[in-house]
Design a protein around this motif. Structure first.
Motif, short mmCIF file in Angstrom:
data_model
loop_
_atom_site.label_atom_id
_atom_site.label_comp_id
_atom_site.label_asym_id
_atom_site.label_seq_id
_atom_site.Cartn_x
_atom_site.Cartn_y
_atom_site.Cartn_z
N ALA A 197 2.70 2.15 -14.31
CA ALA A 197 4.10 2.06 -14.77
C ALA A 197 5.07 2.37 -13.64
O ALA A 197 6.10 1.71 -13.49
CB ALA A 197 4.35 2.99 -15.96
N GLU A 198 4.72 3.33 -12.80
CA GLU A 198 5.58 3.67 -11.65
C GLU A 198 5.47 2.59 -10.58
O GLU A 198 6.46 2.24 -9.94
CB GLU A 198 5.22 5.04 -11.09
N GLN A 199 4.27 2.05 -10.37
CA GLN A 199 4.13 0.93 -9.43
C GLN A 199 5.07 -0.20 -9.84
O GLN A 199 5.80 -0.75 -9.02
CB GLN A 199 2.70 0.39 -9.43
N ARG A 200 5.02 -0.52 -11.13
CA ARG A 200 5.85 -1.61 -11.65
C ARG A 200 7.33 -1.32 -11.43
O ARG A 200 8.09 -2.19 -11.02
CB ARG A 200 5.55 -1.83 -13.13
N ARG A 201 7.76 -0.08 -11.69
CA ARG A 201 9.16 0.29 -11.50
C ARG A 201 9.57 0.10 -10.04
O ARG A 201 10.62 -0.45 -9.74
CB ARG A 201 9.39 1.74 -11.94
N ARG A 202 8.70 0.54 -9.13
CA ARG A 202 8.99 0.40 -7.69
C ARG A 202 9.10 -1.07 -7.28
O ARG A 202 9.99 -1.45 -6.53
CB ARG A 202 7.92 1.10 -6.87
N ILE A 203 8.18 -1.89 -7.76
CA ILE A 203 8.18 -3.31 -7.42
C ILE A 203 9.40 -4.00 -8.04
O ILE A 203 10.05 -4.84 -7.40
CB ILE A 203 6.87 -3.98 -7.86
N GLU A 204 9.73 -3.67 -9.28
CA GLU A 204 10.93 -4.24 -9.91
C GLU A 204 12.18 -3.92 -9.11
O GLU A 204 13.06 -4.77 -8.93
CB GLU A 204 11.08 -3.73 -11.34
N GLN A 205 12.26 -2.69 -8.62
CA GLN A 205 13.42 -2.28 -7.83
C GLN A 205 13.54 -3.13 -6.56
O GLN A 205 14.63 -3.57 -6.21
CB GLN A 205 13.29 -0.79 -7.47
N ILE A 206 12.43 -3.39 -5.91
CA ILE A 206 12.45 -4.23 -4.70
C ILE A 206 12.78 -5.68 -5.06
O ILE A 206 13.61 -6.31 -4.42
CB ILE A 206 11.09 -4.15 -3.97
N CYS A 207 12.14 -6.19 -6.09
CA CYS A 207 12.30 -7.61 -6.44
C CYS A 207 13.68 -7.93 -7.00
O CYS A 207 14.06 -9.11 -7.04
CB CYS A 207 11.19 -8.06 -7.39
N ARG A 208 14.44 -6.95 -7.42
CA ARG A 208 15.82 -7.19 -7.83
C ARG A 208 16.73 -7.47 -6.63
O ARG A 208 17.82 -8.02 -6.79
CB ARG A 208 16.37 -5.98 -8.60
N ARG A 209 16.27 -7.12 -5.46
CA ARG A 209 17.05 -7.34 -4.25
C ARG A 209 17.04 -8.83 -3.91
O ARG A 209 16.17 -9.59 -4.35
CB ARG A 209 16.47 -6.52 -3.10
N ASP A 210 17.98 -9.21 -3.09
CA ASP A 210 18.10 -10.62 -2.69
C ASP A 210 17.11 -11.01 -1.60
O ASP A 210 16.83 -12.20 -1.44
CB ASP A 210 19.52 -10.92 -2.20
N ASP A 216 0.82 -1.21 0.00
CA ASP A 216 0.00 0.00 0.00
C ASP A 216 0.85 1.26 0.00
O ASP A 216 0.49 2.26 -0.62
CB ASP A 216 -0.96 0.02 1.19
N ASP A 217 1.98 1.23 0.69
CA ASP A 217 2.87 2.40 0.72
C ASP A 217 3.46 2.69 -0.66
O ASP A 217 3.86 3.81 -0.94
CB ASP A 217 4.02 2.18 1.70
N LEU A 218 3.54 1.67 -1.49
CA LEU A 218 4.11 1.83 -2.84
C LEU A 218 3.07 2.22 -3.88
O LEU A 218 3.42 2.71 -4.96
CB LEU A 218 4.78 0.52 -3.26
N LEU A 219 1.79 1.99 -3.58
CA LEU A 219 0.72 2.18 -4.57
C LEU A 219 -0.09 3.46 -4.38
O LEU A 219 -0.78 3.88 -5.31
CB LEU A 219 -0.24 1.00 -4.54
N TRP A 220 -0.05 4.03 -3.18
CA TRP A 220 -0.92 5.17 -2.88
C TRP A 220 -0.11 6.35 -2.39
O TRP A 220 0.68 6.23 -1.47
CB TRP A 220 -1.96 4.80 -1.82
N GLU A 221 -0.37 7.50 -2.98
CA GLU A 221 0.20 8.77 -2.53
C GLU A 221 -0.80 9.44 -1.59
O GLU A 221 -1.96 9.00 -1.50
CB GLU A 221 0.49 9.67 -3.75
N PRO A 222 -0.40 10.50 -0.88
CA PRO A 222 -1.36 11.21 -0.03
C PRO A 222 -2.60 11.64 -0.81
O PRO A 222 -2.53 11.93 -2.00
CB PRO A 222 -0.54 12.43 0.44
N GLY A 223 -3.72 11.64 -0.11
CA GLY A 223 -5.00 11.99 -0.74
C GLY A 223 -5.59 10.85 -1.55
O GLY A 223 -6.46 11.06 -2.38
#
Length: 187
Positions: free
Chosen positions: A56-69, A42-49
């Motif tokens: 596309a930005e959700q996907r970028r954020r998730i890809e960044q996390i999932c590249r981690r070990d 939820d912290d990655l999908l929703w901005e204030p308000g």
């Protein structure tokens, strides 16, 4: 059905289920028990308000996390579900009966509205959001069968990460109690 790995050997976990099934609670408990970092979706999908982050930005954020070990995610949604599925060591599916998960969701939602509890990025539930056609309660009612079928298909399939379906709170508690605590330090 694929064999589940020993949880002490797991570094990437997707916790999955319908709204109100306990995904965030499970993810937090697993993170504490296994010493893995938890990234609340939820912290990655929703901005204030309650402004939804573009897919596309959700996907970028998730890809960044999932590249981690090492990671735990508490959900996976349509525009990027394939990303954690391709990297997860295991999926923990919370497959509770509809009446149970809807009851939990209803109680949680009413508590949040009454208390003004902050959920993510400063957002709060309100009577307006609860009574709208975009209500999380409506999402539960319309998505329950689809999410259940998806988890069960993942478990029955021969590709992708192994899936552990937990169908009752007592089963969740027994499984968590049997997990060995990890010596790993969170990064």
């Amino acid at each position: 059905m694929r064999t589940l790995p020993a949880m002490t050997a797991v570094s990437r976990v997707l916790v999955y289920g319908i709204h109100g099934s306990g995904k965030s609670t499970m993810a937090a408990r697993l993170a504490a028990r296994l010493g893995l970092p938890w990234y609340p979706v939820d912290d990655l999908l929703w901005e204030p308000g309650w402004v939804e982050v573009p897919v596309a930005e959700q996907r970028r954020r998730i890809e960044q996390i999932c590249r981690r070990d090492r990671w735990i995610l508490d959900g996976a949604y349509h525009g990027w579900r394939d990303v954690p599925l391709a990297r997860a060591d295991v999926i923990i599916g919370l497959d509770h009966p509809r009446w149970r998960s809807f009851g939990w969701l209803l109680r949680r939602t009413l508590r949040r509205v009454a208390s003004g509890e902050v959920i993510c990025n400063g957002n709060r539930e309100s009577w307006g959001s609860v009574l709208s056609t975009e209500s999380i309660l409506v999402w539960h009612l319309t998505g329950f069968g689809r999410e259940r079928r998806r988890m069960r298909a993942w478990q029955a399939g021969s590709s992708g990460p192994p899936v552990l379906l937990l169908r009752h709170p007592a089963e969740v508690e027994r499984w968590l109690a049997d997990l060995p605590a990890s010596a790993r330090e969170p990064r």
